[in-house]
Write a protein that holds these residues in place. Sequence first.
Motif, mmCIF file in Angstrom:
data_model
loop_
_atom_site.group_PDB
_atom_site.id
_atom_site.type_symbol
_atom_site.label_atom_id
_atom_site.label_comp_id
_atom_site.label_asym_id
_atom_site.label_seq_id
_atom_site.Cartn_x
_atom_site.Cartn_y
_atom_site.Cartn_z
ATOM 1 N N CYS A 16 0.818 -0.966 -0.237
ATOM 2 C CA CYS A 16 -0.077 -0.094 0.195
ATOM 3 C C CYS A 16 1.106 1.419 0.304
ATOM 4 O O CYS A 16 1.083 1.458 1.243
ATOM 5 N N PRO A 17 1.440 1.901 -1.171
ATOM 6 C CA PRO A 17 1.800 3.237 -0.990
ATOM 7 C C PRO A 17 0.995 4.103 -0.503
ATOM 8 O O PRO A 17 0.210 4.579 -0.551
ATOM 9 N N ALA A 18 2.237 5.268 0.275
ATOM 10 C CA ALA A 18 1.251 6.348 0.522
ATOM 11 C C ALA A 18 0.137 6.548 0.439
ATOM 12 O O ALA A 18 0.926 7.052 -1.675
ATOM 13 N N GLY A 19 0.037 7.700 0.536
ATOM 14 C CA GLY A 19 -0.841 8.458 -0.238
ATOM 15 C C GLY A 19 -2.206 7.882 -0.774
ATOM 16 O O GLY A 19 -2.913 8.578 -1.865
ATOM 17 N N ARG A 20 -2.232 6.261 -1.128
ATOM 18 C CA ARG A 20 -3.816 5.850 -1.823
ATOM 19 C C ARG A 20 -4.808 6.130 -1.439
ATOM 20 O O ARG A 20 -5.111 6.263 -0.278
ATOM 21 N N ARG A 21 -5.689 6.209 -2.503
ATOM 22 C CA ARG A 21 -7.649 6.702 -1.687
ATOM 23 C C ARG A 21 -7.905 4.931 -2.558
ATOM 24 O O ARG A 21 -7.482 4.933 -3.938
ATOM 25 N N SER A 23 -10.868 5.046 -3.267
ATOM 26 C CA SER A 23 -12.078 5.437 -4.103
ATOM 27 C C SER A 23 -11.457 5.124 -5.666
ATOM 28 O O SER A 23 -12.031 5.466 -6.624
ATOM 29 N N ASP A 24 -10.203 5.665 -5.496
ATOM 30 C CA ASP A 24 -10.030 5.652 -6.695
ATOM 31 C C ASP A 24 -9.171 5.068 -7.199
ATOM 32 O O ASP A 24 -8.091 4.235 -6.595
ATOM 33 N N ARG A 25 -9.900 3.822 -8.009
ATOM 34 C CA ARG A 25 -9.553 2.593 -8.724
ATOM 35 C C ARG A 25 -7.976 2.222 -8.915
ATOM 36 O O ARG A 25 -7.402 1.392 -9.003
ATOM 37 N N SER A 26 -7.494 3.391 -9.828
ATOM 38 C CA SER A 26 -6.209 3.226 -10.596
ATOM 39 C C SER A 26 -4.874 3.213 -9.701
ATOM 40 O O SER A 26 -4.218 3.032 -9.276
ATOM 41 N N TYR A 27 -5.620 3.365 -7.678
ATOM 42 C CA TYR A 27 -4.374 3.802 -7.104
ATOM 43 C C TYR A 27 -4.779 2.578 -6.072
ATOM 44 O O TYR A 27 -4.479 2.659 -4.964
ATOM 45 N N TYR A 28 -5.106 1.541 -6.478
ATOM 46 C CA TYR A 28 -5.355 0.820 -4.946
ATOM 47 C C TYR A 28 -4.284 0.374 -4.556
ATOM 48 O O TYR A 28 -3.531 0.101 -5.425
ATOM 49 N N PRO A 29 -4.438 -0.834 -3.980
ATOM 50 C CA PRO A 29 -3.265 -1.588 -3.209
ATOM 51 C C PRO A 29 -2.869 -1.978 -4.204
ATOM 52 O O PRO A 29 -3.843 -2.450 -4.675
ATOM 53 N N ARG A 30 -1.622 -2.353 -4.506
ATOM 54 C CA ARG A 30 -1.271 -3.703 -5.337
ATOM 55 C C ARG A 30 -1.427 -5.288 -4.225
ATOM 56 O O ARG A 30 -0.791 -5.602 -3.553
#
Length: 121
Positions: A16-21, A23-30
């Motif tokens: 989980c990179p810092a600052g990921r939300r 609500s934005d699927r392109s920034y989901y944790p990997r």
Amino acid sequence: YEVGSKCMPCPEGMTCPAGRRSSDRSYYPRVKRGYMSLVTEPFRVYKCLVPEHCPGGDVGSCGQNRDSNGIACGVCSPDTYDSGESCLPCSGSTTAGPIILVLVGGILGIALVIYLVNRDY
């Protein structure tokens, strides 16, 4: 990761990179290799019994021909079969046809021999 306005700890098996939300699927944790999560429940992570079945990366990712709707990539996709090591596509052909032909031919052959042996001259 952030859900709404609440910070949540990163689930085991994810990065989980810092600052990921969320609500934005392109920034989901990997998802880490050897783990998977379903698209319908992206933050519920499953550890795969066979790590090679779960390559990691995007939520809902499974190895080639593995069903990403099944938990932990444990089953093959439709129209494939488990060869023991991987899921291979079904070819559509079977060995049943030749076997049936041999059986029918054998029965007809036996019937012909019985007929010829028992006929009156």
